[in-house]
Motif scaffolding. Structure first.
Motif, PDB file in Angstrom:
ATOM      1  N   ASN A 181       0.831  -1.209   0.000  1.00 55.05           N
ATOM      2  CA  ASN A 181       0.000   0.000   0.000  1.00 55.05           C
ATOM      3  C   ASN A 181       0.860   1.252   0.000  1.00 55.05           C
ATOM      4  O   ASN A 181       0.668   2.162  -0.819  1.00 55.05           O
ATOM      5  CB  ASN A 181      -0.913   0.029   1.231  1.00 55.05           C
ATOM      6  CG  ASN A 181      -2.005  -1.020   1.227  1.00 55.05           C
ATOM      7  OD1 ASN A 181      -2.445  -1.446   2.304  1.00 55.05           O
ATOM      8  ND2 ASN A 181      -2.462  -1.446   0.063  1.00 55.05           N
ATOM      9  N   PHE A 182       1.816   1.321   0.915  1.00 59.92           N
ATOM     10  CA  PHE A 182       2.599   2.538   1.084  1.00 59.92           C
ATOM     11  C   PHE A 182       3.552   2.788  -0.075  1.00 59.92           C
ATOM     12  O   PHE A 182       3.683   3.928  -0.550  1.00 59.92           O
ATOM     13  CB  PHE A 182       3.394   2.482   2.391  1.00 59.92           C
ATOM     14  CG  PHE A 182       2.553   2.696   3.624  1.00 59.92           C
ATOM     15  CD1 PHE A 182       1.607   3.708   3.683  1.00 59.92           C
ATOM     16  CD2 PHE A 182       2.715   1.886   4.737  1.00 59.92           C
ATOM     17  CE1 PHE A 182       0.840   3.910   4.819  1.00 59.92           C
ATOM     18  CE2 PHE A 182       1.955   2.078   5.888  1.00 59.92           C
ATOM     19  CZ  PHE A 182       1.012   3.095   5.925  1.00 59.92           C
ATOM     20  N   SER A 186       3.415   5.760  -2.806  1.00 64.92           N
ATOM     21  CA  SER A 186       4.552   6.665  -2.962  1.00 64.92           C
ATOM     22  C   SER A 186       4.931   6.844  -4.425  1.00 64.92           C
ATOM     23  O   SER A 186       5.186   7.967  -4.894  1.00 64.92           O
ATOM     24  CB  SER A 186       5.754   6.139  -2.174  1.00 64.92           C
ATOM     25  OG  SER A 186       5.488   6.125  -0.790  1.00 64.92           O
ATOM     26  N   ILE A 187       4.982   5.740  -5.163  1.00 66.06           N
ATOM     27  CA  ILE A 187       5.296   5.819  -6.592  1.00 66.06           C
ATOM     28  C   ILE A 187       4.213   6.610  -7.326  1.00 66.06           C
ATOM     29  O   ILE A 187       4.502   7.442  -8.197  1.00 66.06           O
ATOM     30  CB  ILE A 187       5.448   4.398  -7.181  1.00 66.06           C
ATOM     31  CG1 ILE A 187       6.665   3.704  -6.549  1.00 66.06           C
ATOM     32  CG2 ILE A 187       5.593   4.446  -8.702  1.00 66.06           C
ATOM     33  CD1 ILE A 187       6.761   2.225  -6.873  1.00 66.06           C
ATOM     34  N   ASN A 188       2.983   6.365  -6.963  1.00 63.47           N
ATOM     35  CA  ASN A 188       1.859   7.098  -7.542  1.00 63.47           C
ATOM     36  C   ASN A 188       2.011   8.591  -7.264  1.00 63.47           C
ATOM     37  O   ASN A 188       1.840   9.437  -8.154  1.00 63.47           O
ATOM     38  CB  ASN A 188       0.551   6.567  -6.927  1.00 63.47           C
ATOM     39  CG  ASN A 188      -0.687   7.180  -7.550  1.00 63.47           C
ATOM     40  OD1 ASN A 188      -0.617   8.058  -8.397  1.00 63.47           O
ATOM     41  ND2 ASN A 188      -1.840   6.726  -7.089  1.00 63.47           N
ATOM     42  N   TRP A 189       2.359   8.928  -6.025  1.00 65.83           N
ATOM     43  CA  TRP A 189       2.515  10.331  -5.627  1.00 65.83           C
ATOM     44  C   TRP A 189       3.610  11.008  -6.442  1.00 65.83           C
ATOM     45  O   TRP A 189       3.435  12.127  -6.944  1.00 65.83           O
ATOM     46  CB  TRP A 189       2.834  10.401  -4.132  1.00 65.83           C
ATOM     47  CG  TRP A 189       2.677  11.766  -3.528  1.00 65.83           C
ATOM     48  CD1 TRP A 189       3.453  12.857  -3.773  1.00 65.83           C
ATOM     49  CD2 TRP A 189       1.676  12.184  -2.597  1.00 65.83           C
ATOM     50  NE1 TRP A 189       3.012  13.922  -3.045  1.00 65.83           N
ATOM     51  CE2 TRP A 189       1.921  13.549  -2.315  1.00 65.83           C
ATOM     52  CE3 TRP A 189       0.625  11.541  -1.959  1.00 65.83           C
ATOM     53  CZ2 TRP A 189       1.137  14.276  -1.419  1.00 65.83           C
ATOM     54  CZ3 TRP A 189      -0.159  12.270  -1.069  1.00 65.83           C
ATOM     55  CH2 TRP A 189       0.090  13.612  -0.813  1.00 65.83           C
ATOM     56  N   ALA A 222      11.777   9.751  -3.042  1.00 67.37           N
ATOM     57  CA  ALA A 222      12.321  10.668  -4.047  1.00 67.37           C
ATOM     58  C   ALA A 222      13.651  11.277  -3.621  1.00 67.37           C
ATOM     59  O   ALA A 222      14.402  11.774  -4.459  1.00 67.37           O
ATOM     60  CB  ALA A 222      11.312  11.788  -4.326  1.00 67.37           C
ATOM     61  N   GLY A 223      13.946  11.257  -2.308  1.00 64.44           N
ATOM     62  CA  GLY A 223      15.197  11.832  -1.821  1.00 64.44           C
ATOM     63  C   GLY A 223      15.155  13.334  -1.651  1.00 64.44           C
ATOM     64  O   GLY A 223      16.188  14.002  -1.712  1.00 64.44           O
ATOM     65  N   ALA A 337      -8.655   9.605 -12.285  1.00 68.05           N
ATOM     66  CA  ALA A 337      -7.932   8.534 -11.592  1.00 68.05           C
ATOM     67  C   ALA A 337      -6.427   8.703 -11.758  1.00 68.05           C
ATOM     68  O   ALA A 337      -5.933   8.958 -12.859  1.00 68.05           O
ATOM     69  CB  ALA A 337      -8.383   7.180 -12.124  1.00 68.05           C
ATOM     70  N   SER A 338      -5.698   8.557 -10.668  1.00 66.87           N
ATOM     71  CA  SER A 338      -4.236   8.633 -10.728  1.00 66.87           C
ATOM     72  C   SER A 338      -3.681   7.289 -11.174  1.00 66.87           C
ATOM     73  O   SER A 338      -4.419   6.323 -11.397  1.00 66.87           O
ATOM     74  CB  SER A 338      -3.667   9.062  -9.380  1.00 66.87           C
ATOM     75  OG  SER A 338      -4.104   8.199  -8.353  1.00 66.87           O
ATOM     76  N   TYR A 339      -2.363   7.196 -11.285  1.00 67.97           N
ATOM     77  CA  TYR A 339      -1.731   6.036 -11.898  1.00 67.97           C
ATOM     78  C   TYR A 339      -1.915   4.767 -11.057  1.00 67.97           C
ATOM     79  O   TYR A 339      -1.748   4.772  -9.839  1.00 67.97           O
ATOM     80  CB  TYR A 339      -0.246   6.301 -12.103  1.00 67.97           C
ATOM     81  CG  TYR A 339       0.008   7.474 -13.021  1.00 67.97           C
ATOM     82  CD1 TYR A 339      -0.260   7.384 -14.381  1.00 67.97           C
ATOM     83  CD2 TYR A 339       0.497   8.678 -12.528  1.00 67.97           C
ATOM     84  CE1 TYR A 339      -0.049   8.452 -15.228  1.00 67.97           C
ATOM     85  CE2 TYR A 339       0.720   9.764 -13.370  1.00 67.97           C
ATOM     86  CZ  TYR A 339       0.444   9.644 -14.714  1.00 67.97           C
ATOM     87  OH  TYR A 339       0.657  10.714 -15.553  1.00 67.97           O
ATOM     88  N   GLY A 340      -2.261   3.681 -11.722  1.00 64.78           N
ATOM     89  CA  GLY A 340      -2.376   2.390 -11.053  1.00 64.78           C
ATOM     90  C   GLY A 340      -3.626   2.207 -10.220  1.00 64.78           C
ATOM     91  O   GLY A 340      -3.702   1.269  -9.422  1.00 64.78           O
ATOM     92  N   VAL A 341      -4.603   3.097 -10.400  1.00 64.57           N
ATOM     93  CA  VAL A 341      -5.827   3.042  -9.595  1.00 64.57           C
ATOM     94  C   VAL A 341      -7.032   3.009 -10.530  1.00 64.57           C
ATOM     95  O   VAL A 341      -7.109   3.799 -11.483  1.00 64.57           O
ATOM     96  CB  VAL A 341      -5.935   4.262  -8.666  1.00 64.57           C
ATOM     97  CG1 VAL A 341      -7.233   4.215  -7.864  1.00 64.57           C
ATOM     98  CG2 VAL A 341      -4.737   4.323  -7.725  1.00 64.57           C
ATOM     99  N   ASP A 342      -7.945   2.095 -10.295  1.00 65.55           N
ATOM    100  CA  ASP A 342      -9.224   2.077 -11.003  1.00 65.55           C
ATOM    101  C   ASP A 342     -10.259   2.818 -10.164  1.00 65.55           C
ATOM    102  O   ASP A 342     -10.375   2.565  -8.958  1.00 65.55           O
ATOM    103  CB  ASP A 342      -9.713   0.645 -11.221  1.00 65.55           C
ATOM    104  CG  ASP A 342      -8.876  -0.113 -12.226  1.00 65.55           C
ATOM    105  OD1 ASP A 342      -8.349   0.527 -13.154  1.00 65.55           O
ATOM    106  OD2 ASP A 342      -8.750  -1.340 -12.078  1.00 65.55           O
ATOM    107  N   VAL A 343     -11.001   3.722 -10.787  1.00 69.16           N
ATOM    108  CA  VAL A 343     -12.039   4.475 -10.096  1.00 69.16           C
ATOM    109  C   VAL A 343     -13.298   4.450 -10.948  1.00 69.16           C
ATOM    110  O   VAL A 343     -13.237   4.645 -12.166  1.00 69.16           O
ATOM    111  CB  VAL A 343     -11.615   5.945  -9.850  1.00 69.16           C
ATOM    112  CG1 VAL A 343     -12.712   6.698  -9.102  1.00 69.16           C
ATOM    113  CG2 VAL A 343     -10.310   6.020  -9.064  1.00 69.16           C
ATOM    114  N   ARG A 344     -14.420   4.186 -10.308  1.00 65.79           N
ATOM    115  CA  ARG A 344     -15.688   4.270 -11.022  1.00 65.79           C
ATOM    116  C   ARG A 344     -16.777   4.748 -10.068  1.00 65.79           C
ATOM    117  O   ARG A 344     -16.604   4.747  -8.851  1.00 65.79           O
ATOM    118  CB  ARG A 344     -16.069   2.930 -11.653  1.00 65.79           C
ATOM    119  CG  ARG A 344     -16.363   1.808 -10.676  1.00 65.79           C
ATOM    120  CD  ARG A 344     -16.637   0.503 -11.432  1.00 65.79           C
ATOM    121  NE  ARG A 344     -17.052  -0.580 -10.542  1.00 65.79           N
ATOM    122  CZ  ARG A 344     -17.279  -1.831 -10.945  1.00 65.79           C
ATOM    123  NH1 ARG A 344     -17.086  -2.146 -12.222  1.00 65.79           N
ATOM    124  NH2 ARG A 344     -17.665  -2.757 -10.095  1.00 65.79           N
TER     125      ARG A 344
END
Length: 517
Positions: A181-182, A186-189, A222-223, A337-344
């Protein structure tokens, strides 16, 4: 996937760069990378075992950032407690999660005796800068007196943290979040919200909340550089932005509104900020318009998510705040919808509804929680056929933009008409004297429910109920307009900056068997 991957990458690629700034204290990523394995060893040396729940009750600090990764390094499950909650509420979380240890900072160390009286624990650590109270272990002593331990972080779908929701209906629920999840969030963010190793980020939202911790994990991956305010204060935020040349901020709409209306707003140089992510509650259009006008160097990005989805699931980039490729400005939308997320958008049976039809937001993907701690029935009710049902009412347009209309449970039904409070709040906010407002439904013998606007006025401004109601009649349909206006000095807020509508409703619904009429 494991949470400590974020830290090890930052240390590997950004060793000499500034990792954290808290007050006048700075630490490099190399220093943080050396401290975390020692802190992890110190926590394990107290007798905490892999999988034990470790609670923390503290304001934002550089130590809090370290603790996230030290707990994961030691394979402990961190339970952040809400700094806005009363002792009985946090005591419920300690008991419910069966916590074995607790960390307290200077502000909350005095609560230690009361919390321990209700839930005894042998492992209590003081993580503040003042002298350590009797009976507690000193945070810095744990680090100094421990040899670094190897990374024993959990991974993938193993439990990483338990975050408690507000409990506006019944007891708070512990949201179980995994390493997957985290890290996925993070990658999505990073992909969606432009974090990089050049990001200098201001933590003003509480780290106990996903609006605080989710960007903390992403920024570490991201550093970038964490600048920590203990908690939100408009002047502290102004000073930090100016002093540290902050280039990225996250504020909930109430914080932005407070800053814009602060008498010292024009005294500070805020031009270093490039990005401002806003979310956690709807942004009144009048407030957003004022922010765009008064902060011309800032690019605003709307973010929508929830604890159960490890935060970000929908976003609205800056360019869609204006007329463009999709015609008229989309800034009333939460985004797409952001990356890697399905929204409906679904109906009560979980079936997707036609575009333009209101329904409930449902989310699917690797960010969706494992479930609610020790609440299998609540988990089954929320996650159905792999979809997390958010409880948020919305509709989707033909371009995939999602427009949030309200919490499903917050819908007002007056005279048989459905009224979504956000639309009414936008109208009330447009009145030049209004600083804040919240719209709720209250019992009405004739209409079933009547629309009530709870309003806080700007300093030095005046308005009557009649003036505000007449103003709304110019902007929205008559049946949507407030029938009553209640004036308050300030709206009650949760630790995440959300208006506590249940607190506003309670006096009107007291003695009623249902909170609808």
């Amino acid at each position: 996937m494991q949470l400590t991957q974020a830290l090890t990458r930052a240390v590997q690629t950004r060793a000499t760069s500034t990792a954290t700034i808290y007050k006048d204290r700075k630490r490099s990523w190399k220093e943080v990378g050396e401290r975390v394995p020692r802190l992890a060893a110190g926590l394990r040396g107290l007798g905490l075992k892999p999988g034990d729940r470790l609670a923390v009750l503290a304001f934002n600090s550089d130590n809090y950032i370290e603790l996230f990764f030290a707990a994961a390094w030691a394979n402990l499950v961190l339970v952040p407690l809400n700094t806005r909650w009363a002792v009985p509420e946090n005591l419920y979380s300690l008991r419910d999660a069966e916590c074995s240890g607790l960390l307290l900072d200077d502000a909350f160390a005095p609560q230690g005796a009361e919390l321990l009286a209700g839930h005894p624990m042998a492992h209590v650590v003081h993580m503040g800068d003042a002298p350590t109270p009797p009976g507690m272990h000193a945070y810095e002593a744990l680090i100094a007196g421990s040899k670094p331990m190897p990374d024993e972080c959990g991974r993938n779908d193993e439990l990483c943290g338990i975050c408690y929701t507000g409990g506006t209906t019944g007891d708070p629920k512990g949201v179980m979040l995994s390493h997957t999840n985290f890290i996925t969030a993070s990658i999505n963010w990073i992909a969606t919200l432009h974090f990089s190793d050049q990001t200098v980020y201001l933590h003003s939202a509480g780290l106990f909340h996903l609006a605080g911790s989710s960007p903390a994990f992403a920024l570490t991956l991201a550093g970038g550089t964490h600048v920590c305010l203990p908690k939100f204060d408009a002047v502290l935020a102004f000073e930090a932005i100016q002093k540290h040349r902050i280039n990225y901020v996250l504020f909930v709409p109430t914080m932005i509104n407070m800053m814009l209306n602060h008498p010292d707003f024009d005294k500070y140089d805020l031009t270093s900020v490039r990005y401002c992510e806003y979310g956690a509650s709807p942004m009144p259009d009048a407030v957003l318009a004022a922010a765009i006008e008064k902060l011309p160097t800032w690019e605003f990005i709307q973010g929508y998510g929830m604890t159960e989805t490890a935060a970000l699931t929908v976003s609205l980039p800056w360019r869609y705040h204006f007329d463009g490729e999709h015609g008229k400005a989309k800034r009333q939308a939460a985004g797409r919808a952001s990356y890697g997320v399905d929204v409906r958008i679904v109906d009560e049976e979980g079936r997707e509804v036609p575009r333009g039809t209101p329904g409930e937001i449902a989310v699917r993907g690797a960010q969706v929680m494992l479930g609610y701690w020790k609440k299998p029935e609540a988990t089954a009710a929320a996650i159905r056929n792999g979809w997390m049902h958010t409880g948020d009412g919305a509709w989707m347009d033909e371009d995939g933009f999602i427009y949030i209309v309200d919490r499903v449970k917050d819908m007002i039904i007056s005279g048989g008409e459905n009224i979504y409070s956000k639309e009414v709040e936008n109208a009330v906010h447009a009145h030049p004297s209004v600083r804040e407002c919240a719209v709720i439904g209250v019992p009405d013998e004739k209409w079933g429910e009547a629309v009530l606007a709870v309003v806080a006025l700007k300093d030095g401004k005046t308005a009557t109920a009649e003036e505000i109601i007449a103003h709304c009649h110019k902007l929205i349909a008559n049946y949507k307009c407030p029938r009553q206006v209640a004036f308050v000095d300030a709206l009650p807020l949760s630790g995440a900056g959300k208006v506590l509508k249940n607190v506003l409703r309670d006096p009107y619904w007291k003695g009623k068997k249902r909170s609808v009429n």
